[in-house]
Design an enzyme around this catalytic site. Sequence first.
Site, PDB file in Angstrom:
ATOM      1  N   ARG A 131       0.853  -1.363   0.004  1.00 19.56           N
ATOM      2  CA  ARG A 131       0.080   0.028   0.061  1.00 19.56           C
ATOM      3  C   ARG A 131       0.926   1.330  -0.047  1.00 19.56           C
ATOM      4  NH1 ARG A 131      -3.131  -3.392   3.204  1.00 19.56           N
ATOM      5  NH2 ARG A 131      -5.019  -3.999   2.058  1.00 19.56           N
ATOM      6  N   LYS A 153       3.735  11.840 -10.933  1.00 16.41           N
ATOM      7  CA  LYS A 153       2.750  11.051 -11.900  1.00 16.41           C
ATOM      8  C   LYS A 153       3.476   9.893 -12.095  1.00 16.41           C
ATOM      9  CE  LYS A 153      -0.137  14.142 -14.382  1.00 16.41           C
ATOM     10  NZ  LYS A 153      -0.260  14.480 -16.030  1.00 16.41           N
ATOM     11  N   GLU A 195      11.044  19.084 -23.744  1.00 14.40           N
ATOM     12  CA  GLU A 195      10.139  19.456 -22.602  1.00 14.40           C
ATOM     13  C   GLU A 195      10.684  20.705 -21.673  1.00 14.40           C
ATOM     14  OE1 GLU A 195       7.508  17.636 -21.973  1.00 14.40           O
ATOM     15  OE2 GLU A 195       7.694  15.714 -22.991  1.00 14.40           O
ATOM     16  N   LYS A 237       8.337  23.545 -12.865  1.00 13.42           N
ATOM     17  CA  LYS A 237       7.503  22.346 -12.846  1.00 13.42           C
ATOM     18  C   LYS A 237       7.024  22.072 -11.324  1.00 13.42           C
ATOM     19  CE  LYS A 237       6.160  17.679 -13.608  1.00 13.42           C
ATOM     20  NZ  LYS A 237       6.307  16.340 -14.464  1.00 13.42           N
ATOM     21  N   GLU A 247      -3.699  17.874 -11.010  1.00 17.39           N
ATOM     22  CA  GLU A 247      -4.109  18.346 -12.468  1.00 17.39           C
ATOM     23  C   GLU A 247      -5.639  18.694 -12.305  1.00 17.39           C
ATOM     24  OE1 GLU A 247      -1.924  16.453 -15.606  1.00 17.39           O
ATOM     25  OE2 GLU A 247      -3.614  16.576 -16.627  1.00 17.39           O
ATOM     26  N   ARG A 251      -1.890  22.489 -13.404  1.00 15.85           N
ATOM     27  CA  ARG A 251      -0.812  21.586 -14.147  1.00 15.85           C
ATOM     28  C   ARG A 251      -1.159  21.086 -15.502  1.00 15.85           C
ATOM     29  NH1 ARG A 251       1.550  16.367 -10.355  1.00 15.85           N
ATOM     30  NH2 ARG A 251       2.931  15.675 -12.246  1.00 15.85           N
ATOM     31  N   ASN A 255       0.796  20.161 -20.290  1.00 17.39           N
ATOM     32  CA  ASN A 255       0.162  19.386 -21.436  1.00 17.39           C
ATOM     33  C   ASN A 255       0.381  19.938 -22.820  1.00 17.39           C
ATOM     34  OD1 ASN A 255      -0.291  17.058 -20.061  1.00 17.39           O
ATOM     35  ND2 ASN A 255      -2.142  17.658 -19.400  1.00 17.39           N
ATOM     36  N   HIS A 258       0.852  18.368 -25.859  1.00 19.71           N
ATOM     37  CA  HIS A 258       0.628  17.201 -25.759  1.00 19.71           C
ATOM     38  C   HIS A 258      -0.405  16.501 -26.409  1.00 19.71           C
ATOM     39  CE1 HIS A 258       4.142  17.639 -23.171  1.00 19.71           C
ATOM     40  NE2 HIS A 258       3.987  16.292 -22.888  1.00 19.71           N
ATOM     41  N   HIS A 262       0.484  13.302 -28.251  1.00 20.88           N
ATOM     42  CA  HIS A 262       0.142  12.090 -27.841  1.00 20.88           C
ATOM     43  C   HIS A 262      -0.600  11.457 -28.937  1.00 20.88           C
ATOM     44  CE1 HIS A 262       0.480  12.473 -23.238  1.00 20.88           C
ATOM     45  NE2 HIS A 262       1.086  11.981 -23.717  1.00 20.88           N
ATOM     46  N   HIS A 276       8.707  10.459 -27.901  1.00 23.49           N
ATOM     47  CA  HIS A 276       7.642  11.318 -27.111  1.00 23.49           C
ATOM     48  C   HIS A 276       8.048  12.972 -27.396  1.00 23.49           C
ATOM     49  CE1 HIS A 276       5.076  12.397 -23.795  1.00 23.49           C
ATOM     50  NE2 HIS A 276       6.070  13.300 -23.601  1.00 23.49           N
TER      51      HIS A 276
HETATM   52  N1  LIG Z   1       5.382  11.306 -14.857  1.00 22.22           N
HETATM   53  C1  LIG Z   1       5.488  12.358 -15.614  1.00 22.22           C
HETATM   54  O1  LIG Z   1       5.179  13.183 -15.241  1.00 22.22           O
HETATM   55  C2  LIG Z   1       5.998  12.113 -17.131  1.00 22.22           C
HETATM   56  C3  LIG Z   1       6.384  13.325 -18.014  1.00 22.22           C
HETATM   57  C4  LIG Z   1       6.584  13.263 -19.003  1.00 22.22           C
HETATM   58  C5  LIG Z   1       7.114  12.004 -19.672  1.00 22.22           C
HETATM   59  N2  LIG Z   1       6.512  10.889 -18.990  1.00 22.22           N
HETATM   60  C6  LIG Z   1       6.886   9.457 -19.592  1.00 22.22           C
HETATM   61  O2  LIG Z   1       8.208   9.329 -19.688  1.00 22.22           O
HETATM   62  C7  LIG Z   1       8.426   8.367 -20.715  1.00 22.22           C
HETATM   63  C8  LIG Z   1       9.653   8.693 -21.785  1.00 22.22           C
HETATM   64  O3  LIG Z   1      10.733   9.012 -20.913  1.00 22.22           O
HETATM   65  P1  LIG Z   1      11.931   8.944 -21.493  1.00 22.22           P
HETATM   66  O4  LIG Z   1      12.005   9.823 -22.695  1.00 22.22           O
HETATM   67  O5  LIG Z   1      13.216   9.157 -20.401  1.00 22.22           O
HETATM   68  O6  LIG Z   1      12.351   7.417 -22.200  1.00 22.22           O
HETATM   69  P2  LIG Z   1      13.001   6.122 -21.763  1.00 22.22           P
HETATM   70  O7  LIG Z   1      12.951   5.690 -20.263  1.00 22.22           O
HETATM   71  O8  LIG Z   1      12.294   5.084 -22.645  1.00 22.22           O
HETATM   72  O9  LIG Z   1      14.581   6.285 -22.230  1.00 22.22           O
HETATM   73  C9  LIG Z   1      14.855   6.472 -23.462  1.00 22.22           C
HETATM   74  C10 LIG Z   1      16.080   5.478 -23.832  1.00 22.22           C
HETATM   75  O10 LIG Z   1      17.289   5.993 -23.263  1.00 22.22           O
HETATM   76  C11 LIG Z   1      17.909   4.987 -22.740  1.00 22.22           C
HETATM   77  N3  LIG Z   1      18.526   5.566 -21.509  1.00 22.22           N
HETATM   78  C12 LIG Z   1      18.124   6.163 -20.470  1.00 22.22           C
HETATM   79  N4  LIG Z   1      19.121   6.842 -19.560  1.00 22.22           N
HETATM   80  C13 LIG Z   1      20.262   6.616 -20.062  1.00 22.22           C
HETATM   81  C14 LIG Z   1      21.498   7.047 -20.245  1.00 22.22           C
HETATM   82  N5  LIG Z   1      21.827   7.599 -19.227  1.00 22.22           N
HETATM   83  N6  LIG Z   1      22.505   6.503 -20.985  1.00 22.22           N
HETATM   84  C15 LIG Z   1      22.158   5.671 -22.183  1.00 22.22           C
HETATM   85  N7  LIG Z   1      20.971   5.242 -22.300  1.00 22.22           N
HETATM   86  C16 LIG Z   1      20.033   5.703 -21.588  1.00 22.22           C
HETATM   87  C17 LIG Z   1      16.716   3.921 -22.144  1.00 22.22           C
HETATM   88  O11 LIG Z   1      17.337   2.564 -22.037  1.00 22.22           O
HETATM   89  C18 LIG Z   1      15.770   4.009 -23.317  1.00 22.22           C
HETATM   90  O12 LIG Z   1      16.089   3.159 -24.435  1.00 22.22           O
HETATM   91  C19 LIG Z   1       6.998   8.034 -21.493  1.00 22.22           C
HETATM   92  O13 LIG Z   1       6.794   7.013 -21.094  1.00 22.22           O
HETATM   93  C20 LIG Z   1       6.315   9.192 -20.782  1.00 22.22           C
HETATM   94  O14 LIG Z   1       4.856   8.917 -20.919  1.00 22.22           O
HETATM   95  C21 LIG Z   1       6.064  10.955 -17.862  1.00 22.22           C
END
Ligand SMILES: NC(=O)c1ccc[n+]([C@@H]2O[C@H](COP(=O)([O-])OP(=O)(O)OC[C@H]3O[C@@H](n4cnc5c(N)ncnc54)[C@H](O)[C@@H]3O)[C@@H](O)[C@H]2O)c1
Length: 381
Positions: A131, A153, A195, A237, A247, A251, A255, A258, A262, A276
Amino acid sequence: MSQRTASASPPATVRVDLGERSYDVLIGTGLLEGAAELIHGRLGAARCAVVTDENVARHHLAPLEQGLAALGRHAGTVVLPPGEATKSFASLARVCERLLDMGLERGGLVVALGGGVIGDLAGLAASLVRRGVRLVQVPTTLLAQVDSSVGGKTGINTPQGKNLVGTFHQPSLVLADLDVLRTLPPRQFSNGYVEAAKFGLLGDAAFFGWLERNWQAVAAQEAQAMRHLLATSVAGKAAIVARDETETGDRMLLNLGHTFGHALEAWAGYSDRLLHGEAVAIGICLAFELSRELGLVDEASVRRVTAHLASAGLPTRIADVPGSPSPDAAALMAIMGQDKKVRDGRLTFILVRGIGAAFVSRDVEAAAVQDFLVRRIAGRT
Ligand SMILES: NC(=O)c1ccc[n+]([C@@H]2O[C@H](COP(=O)([O-])OP(=O)(O)OC[C@H]3O[C@@H](n4cnc5c(N)ncnc54)[C@H](O)[C@@H]3O)[C@@H](O)[C@H]2O)c1
């Protein structure tokens, strides 16, 4: 192994102010090597379970595991396949069961070492197991450092869409180590840059101006520029999250770009065809263009935004999505209809009155958006 900075200066600290759930985001160099001490110094002597992916593990897992082991606090590590497909129910089950097998108690900690995929998945697992156990985010992509590791999130994807299953679960600490970005592929770096630019475009025109003047220093990962980029984005942020944690209002501004983004990302099947951030870059340009059509913003601002994102090597038009077939308006509208930003059958858009002046609009007609997209895709204004 990542390159390490010889003499690390003290980290910058941004406080996320959420009452008893407040926490610090530390931004600096050499944080990963000192992570175990930092975690235990700030959060007490807890057993830590690390969640990461194969790419990140290859470059950055060893110093974290060694530090935790030296303190006798390493509960175990779950290493998952990299990529968006990992944000699934199957991975969630695997992580939760592994955390329980490790004997993680209520007082334990989950350490999410990775990009947004690992942060979102590990965060969700941390909010569910027993939990809820505490979470430390150690973001390793630029996207995760400027955005996803802060704000609480969590989520996974389902066949119905992206991030439709998730929770709000604030971390107890975020460690953003600039050194780890040196192993990031350049395309992933640009992906995260979007971003950061978004924070300027939605509410901080001076920061956007700074980015226009300094993006090359950022691209070269010059330490001072990177610190400024991160501290400003995270502070932006943090301020929004402090005003509207779950949100219901402000917040939503995060987006910006987005809704269109998306839809494009989903249309491309969440694949390498369109990352993304790349989808959001196109989405931001579309949001500015739609705002111009609605008479809200001038043409010069639209050109400025598009020119900057293009000069940073990002796609800015639907026509920039590589490969075929090209997206069609009806398909994009259908995807937007599934998006969780739909309320009472109307699309919610983040529109702009200028650079740094975004607002939430719920009264844009779907038919007008479809017409706009048809003309964009056909290359007509
Ligand atoms: N929670 C939130 O508020 C929020 C906000 C924006 C995006 N997101 C989410 O984030 C995700 C995208 O995140 P991302 O762009 O970080 O993608 P990701 O986590 O898939 O990382 C991208 C790639 O880089 C590699 N990688 C990561 N760190 C590395 C490093 N230091 N050196 C070499 N390779 C590395 C990973 O293995 C992957 O192949 C999406 O699912 C999106 O929905 C969440």
